[in-house]
Design an enzyme around this catalytic site. Structure first.
Site, PDB file in Angstrom:
ATOM      1  N   SER A  66     -15.713  -8.333  18.891  1.00  0.00           N
ATOM      2  CA  SER A  66     -15.677  -8.878  17.619  1.00  0.00           C
ATOM      3  C   SER A  66     -17.464  -9.056  17.371  1.00  0.00           C
ATOM      4  O   SER A  66     -18.098  -8.505  17.852  1.00  0.00           O
ATOM      5  CB  SER A  66     -15.454 -10.047  18.506  1.00  0.00           C
ATOM      6  OG  SER A  66     -16.344 -10.732  19.553  1.00  0.00           O
ATOM      7  N   LYS A  67     -17.355  -9.402  15.279  1.00  0.00           N
ATOM      8  CA  LYS A  67     -18.327  -9.410  15.231  1.00  0.00           C
ATOM      9  C   LYS A  67     -19.687 -10.499  15.790  1.00  0.00           C
ATOM     10  O   LYS A  67     -20.680 -10.556  15.017  1.00  0.00           O
ATOM     11  CB  LYS A  67     -18.435 -10.597  13.686  1.00  0.00           C
ATOM     12  CG  LYS A  67     -18.396  -8.587  12.459  1.00  0.00           C
ATOM     13  CD  LYS A  67     -18.079  -9.478  11.342  1.00  0.00           C
ATOM     14  CE  LYS A  67     -16.861  -9.370  10.763  1.00  0.00           C
ATOM     15  NZ  LYS A  67     -16.727  -9.885   9.241  1.00  0.00           N
ATOM     16  N   ARG A  68     -19.416 -11.780  16.091  1.00  0.00           N
ATOM     17  CA  ARG A  68     -20.376 -12.314  16.583  1.00  0.00           C
ATOM     18  C   ARG A  68     -21.089 -11.485  17.918  1.00  0.00           C
ATOM     19  O   ARG A  68     -22.094 -12.347  17.633  1.00  0.00           O
ATOM     20  CB  ARG A  68     -19.244 -13.155  17.424  1.00  0.00           C
ATOM     21  CG  ARG A  68     -19.312 -14.384  16.869  1.00  0.00           C
ATOM     22  CD  ARG A  68     -18.230 -15.483  17.693  1.00  0.00           C
ATOM     23  NE  ARG A  68     -16.862 -15.339  17.548  1.00  0.00           N
ATOM     24  CZ  ARG A  68     -16.368 -15.630  18.700  1.00  0.00           C
ATOM     25  NH1 ARG A  68     -16.830 -15.519  19.968  1.00  0.00           N
ATOM     26  NH2 ARG A  68     -14.827 -14.429  18.877  1.00  0.00           N
ATOM     27  N   GLN A  69     -20.603 -10.394  18.522  1.00  0.00           N
ATOM     28  CA  GLN A  69     -21.642 -10.306  19.064  1.00  0.00           C
ATOM     29  C   GLN A  69     -22.428  -8.991  18.872  1.00  0.00           C
ATOM     30  O   GLN A  69     -23.029  -8.267  19.371  1.00  0.00           O
ATOM     31  CB  GLN A  69     -21.053  -9.551  20.678  1.00  0.00           C
ATOM     32  CG  GLN A  69     -19.830 -10.651  21.266  1.00  0.00           C
ATOM     33  CD  GLN A  69     -19.958 -11.418  22.929  1.00  0.00           C
ATOM     34  OE1 GLN A  69     -20.779  -9.996  23.034  1.00  0.00           O
ATOM     35  NE2 GLN A  69     -19.147 -11.667  23.461  1.00  0.00           N
ATOM     36  N   GLY A  70     -22.210  -8.875  17.561  1.00  0.00           N
ATOM     37  CA  GLY A  70     -23.412  -7.848  17.305  1.00  0.00           C
ATOM     38  C   GLY A  70     -21.866  -6.633  15.918  1.00  0.00           C
ATOM     39  O   GLY A  70     -21.376  -7.055  15.730  1.00  0.00           O
TER      40      GLY A  70
END
Ligand code: GLU
Length: 486
Positions: free
Chosen positions: A255-259
């Protein structure tokens, strides 16, 4: 039979790295088998369209070096390759299915469908109840026809046979079996006249003579519906291969949350396309157990879809950085100079010859992870330093430094050889002749030329800066120092 594969993205925004992996595996497979690679744009879900998404997608594929043989902008025997330009084709095939009795009209409103779902609270999946809802079976053929003719809104649903098993072989997962009791009477044509993904995908794969469907695991639940569609049409189905999910290191879905996950973001962060392609190629497969770096030709040569792993592939950002660094170390300086030039221009740094940029790159390539770091850590290679590290200055600028420096400066002025080895010899013999150590003079020189306490080898840096520039900086520094401004 010659291989034909397709990458069939929906233009819902940027190209995700997962999409790049699918695009790449299709590409490797096509090139390995000397087959044809088709790009097809699946844009039938009008609610999810994003402006310029198709252009961005094609741009990202091009950046990654993935070229297609047939598709938008290129044409081909099966054009058009954009689904919204093929609506009459889907309508024709929807009618065929209807005529065959494999699909039926349904007239339920959204509220009625919601009501139906509420009857089974807690269940993640509620099959459309063909026997009680408003459709061709419950209303009768005649009434249903009347409603269609009078313009009542309707959808076309797949008539999924009751209580049988759909079986198909997946090249990665082996035999897959699903009970039809688990499969919904999928909507094939929506009330807006657009087909759903399922109908358009199957019709196009058939008409475009696709031999292998290689796509992400998230599409696996759709495949039994597709198999039923092939069966209903009486068409031979392609071979399927579902690629493993991409995971964060904690095994959650990437996911985007981790980069970053968008290919264009990796590009603007300064990753090399070759490094990204190499890294993405190994998400779920590796040609051998003891190597990580492969050229695209090597990847094509050894690609084997049946060797792709079933289990999720962890997207390890540290490994990606490491891989980028391997490419940075190996990349020819002129290619890096081409990357550096616009980065410098964006900072207003212009007028440097490629040859000079190449020298700067070679000086710093072991010290950086991305080319864009060069103006950050080595701005002094493009103009005299304006700031001088205070602590370094206080520690290394002594009362007698100028006195020691002046004769050395004369030697620098007089020498015809400004290579790093000549500078080393000259400086060393001078300073040792005074009974001092080399480092006693290196630090003040570094300070005057760069303003910083650390950098590349001092004499190598001097060689690249060149004689005139070094002398100018030393003289300027001494002058400013005398005024007490530093
Ligand atoms: N349009 C689907 C997507 O956006 C394609 C799935 C498939 O390859 O069948 O990924």
């Amino acid at each position: 039979m010659s291989v034909r594969v397709r990458f069939a993205p929906s233009p819902t925004g940027f190209l995700h790295v997962g999409g790049l992996r699918t695009a790449l595996y299709n590409y490797l497979f096509a090139r390995h088998h000397k087959g044809t690679y088709v790009l097809r744009i699946e844009d039938t879900d009008r609610t999810r369209l994003v402006e310029n998404a198709v252009e961005n997608l094609i741009k990202s594929l091009k950046w990654a070096g993935i070229d297609y043989d047939e598709g938008p902008g290129k044409g081909g025997d099966y054009a058009p390759y954009i689904q919204s330009e093929r609506l009459s084709i889907y309508k024709e095939y929807a009618d065929i299915l209807h005529k065959k009795g494999a699909a039926y009209y349904a007239f339920d409103t959204t509220e009625e469908i919601d009501e139906m779902r509420k009857r089974n609270p807690g269940e993640s999946f509620t099959k459309y109840d063909r026997t009680s809802m408003k459709n061709e079976y419950t209303l009768g053929e005649e009434e249903s026809k009347k409603m269609v003719d009078s313009g009542t809104s309707y959808v076309l649903r797949l008539k999924v046979p009751d209580s049988t098993t759909v079986v198909f072989d997946d090249l990665i997962r082996g035999k897959v079996e699903v009970s039809t009791n688990e499969i919904d009477d999928q909507v094939l044509m929506k009330s807006d006249g657009f087909p759903t993904y399922h109908l358009a995908n199957v019709v196009d794969d058939h008409l475009m003579k696709i031999t292998h469907v290689i796509r992400g695991e998230e599409w696996l639940p759709s495949t039994p519906k597709h198999v039923l569609l092939y069966h209903a049409f009486g068409w031979e189905k392609p071979l399927f291969a579902h690629l493993p999910l991409l995971l964060n290191p904690d095994k959650s879905k990437l996911s985007k949350r981790q980069g970053s996950v968008a290919v264009e973001d990796f590009a603007s962060e300064g990753y090399f396309s070759d490094a990204i392609v190499n890294f993405v190629a190994l998400l779920g497969w590796n040609p051998s157990s003891d190597r990580e770096i492969y050229t695209i030709d090597e990847l094509i040569e050894s690609f084997d879809i049946e060797k792709v792993n079933k289990g999720g592939a962890v997207f390890d950002r540290a490994k990606l950085e490491w891989m980028n660094f391997q490419y940075l170390k190996l990349m020819p300086a002129n290619e890096l100079a081409d990357i550096l030039t616009p980065i410098l221009e964006a900072k207003g740094i212009t007028g440097f010859q490629t040859e000079y940029l190449e020298k700067v790159i070679n000086l710093f390539r072991e010290r950086i992870k991305f080319v864009k770091e060069i103006p950050e850590i080595a701005g002094y290679m493009f103009s005299s330093p304006q700031d001088f590290e205070q602590e370094y200055l206080e520690k290394h600028w002594k009362g007698n430094t100028v006195e020691i420096l002046e004769p050395l400066l004369d030697k620098y002025k007089a020498t015809g050889d400004f290579s790093h080895s000549a500078l080393y010899e000259l400086t060393k013999s001078y300073i040792e002749g005074l009974g001092k150590k080399l480092k006693e003079i290196i630090h003040p020189i570094r300070l005057m030329l760069t303003g910083k306490s650390a950098g590349a080898g001092m004499f190598e840096t001097m060689e690249v800066l060149g004689k005139d520039e070094c002398i100018k900086r030393i003289e300027e520094f001494i002058k400013i120092k005398e005024t007490g401004k530093i």
